[in-house]
Design a protein around this motif. Sequence first.
Motif, mmCIF file in Angstrom:
data_model
loop_
_atom_site.group_PDB
_atom_site.id
_atom_site.type_symbol
_atom_site.label_atom_id
_atom_site.label_comp_id
_atom_site.label_asym_id
_atom_site.label_seq_id
_atom_site.Cartn_x
_atom_site.Cartn_y
_atom_site.Cartn_z
ATOM 1 N N LYS A 1 5.408 40.922 -8.081
ATOM 2 C CA LYS A 1 4.809 41.777 -7.061
ATOM 3 C C LYS A 1 4.882 43.210 -7.557
ATOM 4 O O LYS A 1 5.871 43.611 -8.171
ATOM 5 N N VAL A 2 3.820 43.978 -7.294
ATOM 6 C CA VAL A 2 3.787 45.372 -7.727
ATOM 7 C C VAL A 2 3.344 46.255 -6.567
ATOM 8 O O VAL A 2 2.326 45.983 -5.918
ATOM 9 N N LEU A 3 4.115 47.315 -6.313
ATOM 10 C CA LEU A 3 3.789 48.261 -5.251
ATOM 11 C C LEU A 3 3.517 49.629 -5.857
ATOM 12 O O LEU A 3 4.210 50.063 -6.785
ATOM 13 N N TRP A 4 2.511 50.311 -5.324
ATOM 14 C CA TRP A 4 2.210 51.684 -5.723
ATOM 15 C C TRP A 4 2.580 52.586 -4.554
ATOM 16 O O TRP A 4 2.046 52.454 -3.451
ATOM 17 N N VAL A 5 3.509 53.492 -4.791
ATOM 18 C CA VAL A 5 4.008 54.401 -3.758
ATOM 19 C C VAL A 5 3.524 55.800 -4.085
ATOM 20 O O VAL A 5 3.775 56.310 -5.174
ATOM 21 N N ARG A 6 2.800 56.441 -3.155
ATOM 22 C CA ARG A 6 2.311 57.801 -3.364
ATOM 23 C C ARG A 6 3.035 58.751 -2.431
ATOM 24 O O ARG A 6 3.106 58.505 -1.219
ATOM 25 N N THR A 7 3.586 59.808 -3.009
ATOM 26 C CA THR A 7 4.312 60.800 -2.215
ATOM 27 C C THR A 7 3.761 62.188 -2.507
ATOM 28 O O THR A 7 3.012 62.390 -3.466
ATOM 29 N N GLN A 8 4.164 63.151 -1.707
ATOM 30 C CA GLN A 8 3.729 64.519 -1.922
ATOM 31 C C GLN A 8 4.375 65.122 -3.150
ATOM 32 O O GLN A 8 5.407 64.669 -3.639
ATOM 33 N N GLN A 9 3.770 66.174 -3.627
ATOM 34 C CA GLN A 9 4.199 66.827 -4.851
ATOM 35 C C GLN A 9 5.304 67.846 -4.590
ATOM 36 O O GLN A 9 5.457 68.346 -3.492
ATOM 37 N N GLY A 10 6.070 68.144 -5.633
ATOM 38 C CA GLY A 10 7.054 69.220 -5.563
ATOM 39 C C GLY A 10 8.190 68.941 -4.595
ATOM 40 O O GLY A 10 8.664 67.814 -4.458
ATOM 41 N N GLU A 11 8.633 69.996 -3.904
ATOM 42 C CA GLU A 11 9.782 69.880 -3.006
ATOM 43 C C GLU A 11 9.498 68.953 -1.831
ATOM 44 O O GLU A 11 10.414 68.378 -1.247
ATOM 45 N N LEU A 12 8.222 68.796 -1.464
ATOM 46 C CA LEU A 12 7.881 67.921 -0.346
ATOM 47 C C LEU A 12 8.061 66.449 -0.697
ATOM 48 O O LEU A 12 8.109 65.600 0.184
ATOM 49 N N ALA A 13 8.139 66.142 -1.991
ATOM 50 C CA ALA A 13 8.241 64.753 -2.416
ATOM 51 C C ALA A 13 9.483 64.079 -1.840
ATOM 52 O O ALA A 13 9.436 62.917 -1.447
ATOM 53 N N ALA A 14 10.604 64.790 -1.794
ATOM 54 C CA ALA A 14 11.842 64.199 -1.293
ATOM 55 C C ALA A 14 11.693 63.773 0.158
ATOM 56 O O ALA A 14 12.144 62.700 0.559
ATOM 57 N N GLY A 15 11.026 64.610 0.958
ATOM 58 C CA GLY A 15 10.840 64.269 2.357
ATOM 59 C C GLY A 15 9.938 63.073 2.555
ATOM 60 O O GLY A 15 10.238 62.174 3.340
ATOM 61 N N SER A 16 8.825 63.023 1.818
ATOM 62 C CA SER A 16 7.906 61.901 1.994
ATOM 63 C C SER A 16 8.478 60.616 1.399
ATOM 64 O O SER A 16 8.266 59.526 1.939
ATOM 65 N N LEU A 17 9.240 60.721 0.312
ATOM 66 C CA LEU A 17 9.879 59.532 -0.234
ATOM 67 C C LEU A 17 10.955 59.024 0.709
ATOM 68 O O LEU A 17 11.137 57.812 0.870
ATOM 69 N N SER A 18 11.650 59.941 1.362
ATOM 70 C CA SER A 18 12.637 59.544 2.359
ATOM 71 C C SER A 18 11.981 58.733 3.472
ATOM 72 O O SER A 18 12.539 57.747 3.962
ATOM 73 N N GLU A 19 10.774 59.148 3.840
ATOM 74 C CA GLU A 19 10.019 58.421 4.868
ATOM 75 C C GLU A 19 9.683 57.011 4.400
ATOM 76 O O GLU A 19 9.629 56.075 5.201
ATOM 77 N N ALA A 20 9.468 56.847 3.105
ATOM 78 C CA ALA A 20 9.104 55.543 2.563
ATOM 79 C C ALA A 20 10.297 54.626 2.351
ATOM 80 O O ALA A 20 10.131 53.403 2.215
ATOM 81 N N MET A 21 11.511 55.169 2.308
ATOM 82 C CA MET A 21 12.669 54.391 1.914
ATOM 83 C C MET A 21 12.980 53.181 2.784
ATOM 84 O O MET A 21 13.382 52.135 2.250
#
Length: 211
Positions: free
Chosen positions: A83-103
Amino acid sequence: MLVVVGGHTRNIGKTTLSTQVISAFPGMQWTAMKITQYGHGICSANGEACDCATADHTVAISEERKRDSGTDTSRMLVAGAAKVLWVRTQQGELAAGSLSEAMPRLRKEITAAENVLVESNSILRFLRPDLYLAVLDPTVADFKPSALRYLDRADALFVPNGIDLSEAAWQDIAPSVYRAKLVFELREDGLSPDADAWLTSRCMPRMPSVA
């Protein structure tokens, strides 16, 4: 087992290493994830115009199902990932927040999977993998802050074409950060024998031979 593959900049062979690990150990039944940052219509994976930005500009997760698209996630599927998933997050400092949302979703996928390989540096902010493999190209000066932040956690370094790390063009990075690390050559034709043997020793089982 959770394996993370990272690198100090783009286009240096992270997906090449990811697919080599997947194909070398098919018995692991990998769930593979690639995390890509986006911003202003420009994909940070290759610096070109793209449509990978999400409609709400936060985060998006989709499953790769095509084997013939030539994308990095398609290459993971062709390599043998279950299985393969593609996760897209925001760039730069915002990436941590959007990745946190995906966790929460990603943790569910990780829990359900037999073994997981994630291509990303930023995931190390949230997870401590069993193995962290970092790709370093001494001829490329750019060094992402996220890669430098976690470089000390790397279990092994993979260097394209066997270039000596002493030739590094990283003026602001002390050689002591990477000098004591285990180093393998990143080859185009698959894992080097020593890298293969080392990964096997790290509890990656082989498929039994067929008589």
